[in-house]
Design a protein around this motif. Structure first.
Motif, mmCIF file in Angstrom:
data_model
loop_
_atom_site.group_PDB
_atom_site.id
_atom_site.type_symbol
_atom_site.label_atom_id
_atom_site.label_comp_id
_atom_site.label_asym_id
_atom_site.label_seq_id
_atom_site.Cartn_x
_atom_site.Cartn_y
_atom_site.Cartn_z
ATOM 1 N N GLY A 78 0.830 -1.200 0.000
ATOM 2 C CA GLY A 78 0.000 0.000 0.000
ATOM 3 C C GLY A 78 0.863 1.247 0.000
ATOM 4 O O GLY A 78 1.758 1.417 -0.821
ATOM 5 N N ASN A 79 0.605 2.131 0.952
ATOM 6 C CA ASN A 79 1.399 3.345 1.081
ATOM 7 C C ASN A 79 2.442 3.253 2.183
ATOM 8 O O ASN A 79 3.038 4.261 2.565
ATOM 9 C CB ASN A 79 0.477 4.547 1.353
ATOM 10 N N GLU A 80 2.646 2.054 2.725
ATOM 11 C CA GLU A 80 3.608 1.886 3.794
ATOM 12 C C GLU A 80 5.042 1.908 3.241
ATOM 13 O O GLU A 80 5.304 1.433 2.142
ATOM 14 C CB GLU A 80 3.375 0.553 4.521
ATOM 15 N N THR A 81 5.954 2.463 4.029
ATOM 16 C CA THR A 81 7.369 2.489 3.653
ATOM 17 C C THR A 81 8.192 1.563 4.537
ATOM 18 O O THR A 81 9.414 1.600 4.484
ATOM 19 C CB THR A 81 7.913 3.924 3.770
ATOM 20 N N ASN A 82 7.518 0.756 5.351
ATOM 21 C CA ASN A 82 8.190 -0.227 6.190
ATOM 22 C C ASN A 82 7.615 -1.608 5.897
ATOM 23 O O ASN A 82 6.490 -1.752 5.403
ATOM 24 C CB ASN A 82 8.009 0.092 7.680
#
Length: 470
Positions: free
Chosen positions: A407-411
């Motif tokens: 999704g929009n997660e960076t982790n």
């Protein structure tokens, strides 16, 4: 005060040893040259914590003299430039540059064997070359600031580009002694994956011996230099200007920053993430390991959608591809992704490894494993029928990948680890606890079954009578 006295004693001992050695014959100096070098390196090893590499130089001709260095002196690049200018100022020269991936002073003191068993030394050919050469030079500490400046300085002073050779190609190479030549011999350093450091250094020493024997057979005068591209042991130096003044107890330096993961972004945000401490590739069982994680790859060619993801990492000489797929499994009523294929491309050849049987996780999770290899406890199974790629191997350390559900997660999402919950240690603890519990319950049961005696005399004998007195 005791430290100052000790350093002065060490410095006086070194000066007296040097004066005695200069007073001896030339043959005696050659016989003890390597022993002095190792003592020299060991004496200066505590002089500074600045990153540095040693340089050993010997020649079939004469080298310009160098003033004796004081204890703890670090040779700067300017001083090295001045020496190379005087050494290669006029006339053609043939220079052999043995450039090892890593080298430090401690490698000589630990693996040299000069003060112990010389037969066990990892530098026997190097010692013999230094002893037999008419002229030699030792720079125990050359300053290092991210890359070795010696190849560039030699190229500038000789006016020629380096020619990469090895022991086999050198024997078939015609060397013109009337012009300058810069022959570069790359030597690997130990990686801890296929052999020990001493074995790697001994193999490098054999290569040095073969190259010197070839040069002797060709009767070409030369100057040889042995150094490292970077230090093998770097002591971090904290700047005093950045430290707070005053007292500090149990103060430790800040840990080095963690490199960011490799991320592939689309218009909808991140879709593939990968992180690994090491991405090592070897082209044969005897070839050295090449760690690709030290480079920044190009992710051009990577694609991702709901059902498939392809991560393409393009490096200088290699290309790694990770193909993943996501499927719905009715038994678990959820989507799972698998790492179907890992491909390694180099020199027009491709090696494939199947990981779908062992590398999998729920689609909304990431997969993590401390060691992903193709040769020991293999999670990647080789699919190579080509004889040219059948011995290719991969080794990923602290490997984590996610190709779906970002999704929009960076982790990374929650990690599904390759290590099972019931490991050997857990089973041993459970069995030991059950055995102790059984012993405790059995003992408690035995105690509860004990009965108190109702008589304390012998029932078969005469009864006890107590006379009564009036």
């Amino acid at each position: 005060m005791t430290v100052s006295w000790f350093l002065s004693r060490e410095r006086s001992f070194a000066e007296n040893s040097l004066a005695t050695e200069m007073a001896d014959s030339r043959r005696s100096r050659r016989g003890h040259l390597m022993a002095f070098i190792v003592f020299f390196l060991a004496l200066f090893s505590t002089g500074s914590s600045t990153a540095q590499v040693p340089v050993l130089m010997w020649s079939t001709e004469s080298l310009p003299p160098v003033a004796s260095a004081t204890a703890g002196h670090i040779t700067s690049n300017e001083q090295l430039t001045a020496f190379l200018s005087s050494a290669f100022g006029s006339g053609p020269h043939t220079v052999l540059l043995f450039l090892q991936d890593k080298l430090s002073k401690d490698d000589f003191t630990i693996f040299g064997g000069v003060f112990g068993n010389k037969q066990d030394s990892a530098f026997q050919n190097l010692e013999a070359a230094l002893q037999s050469s008419p002229s030699s030079l030792t720079l125990s500490a050359l300053e290092w600031s991210g890359s070795s400046a010696l190849p560039a300085l030699l190229q500038e002073r000789l006016g020629v580009s380096p020619v990469l050779v090895d022991a086999d190609t050198l024997s078939h190479l015609t060397i013109n002694a009337t012009v300058s030549n810069l022959l570069l011999i790359n030597l690997p350093y130990c990686t801890g994956l296929h052999k020990s450091c001493k074995e790697a250094l001994r193999d490098n020493d054999e290569i040095i011996g073969e190259v010197l024997s070839t040069m002797k057979a060709k009767e070409v005068p030369y100057t040889a230099i042995y150094t490292g591209l970077q230090p093998s042991r770097v002591i971090s130096e904290m700047s005093m200007s950045n430290q707070p003044m005053g007292r500090s107890l149990l103060q430790t330096p800040a840990p080095p920053p963690v490199k960011p993961p490799i991320m592939v972004n689309t218009t909808g945000g991140p879709c593939i993430m990968l992180w690994a401490q090491n991405l090592s590739v070897s082209l044969s069982s005897s070839a050295p390991w090449i760690d690709l994680a030290t480079e920044t790859p190009d992710t051009t060619g990577s694609i991702c959608n709901t059902n498939t993801s392809l991560l393409v990492l393009t490096y200088t000489n290699f290309t790694l591809s990770f193909a993943m797929s996501s499927r719905m499994y009715p038994v678990s009523a959820r989507n799972w992704f698998t790492l179907d294929l890992v491909q390694v491309q180099s020199r027009g050849l491709t090696a494939s490894f199947n990981g779908s049987r062992a590398i999998y996780a729920p689609s909304e999770y990431s997969f993590h494993c401390q060691s992903v290899t193709s040769f020991r406890d293999a999670l990647l199974v080789s699919n190579n029928d080509n004889t040219n790629t059948s011995e290719w191997r991969v080794n990923f350390v602290d490997f984590q990948i996610q190709g779906f559900g970002l999704g929009n997660e960076t982790n990374f999402s929650y990690a599904s680890d390759c290590a099972g919950f019931f490991t050997a240690g857990i089973w041993m603890g459970l069995l030991t606890s059950l055995l102790m519990l059984y012993i405790f319950v059995y003992g408690l049961h035995m105690i509860m079954k004990l009965n108190t005696m109702d008589r304390f005399d012998d029932p078969k004998g005469p009864s006890i009578s107590v006379p009564q007195s009036e």
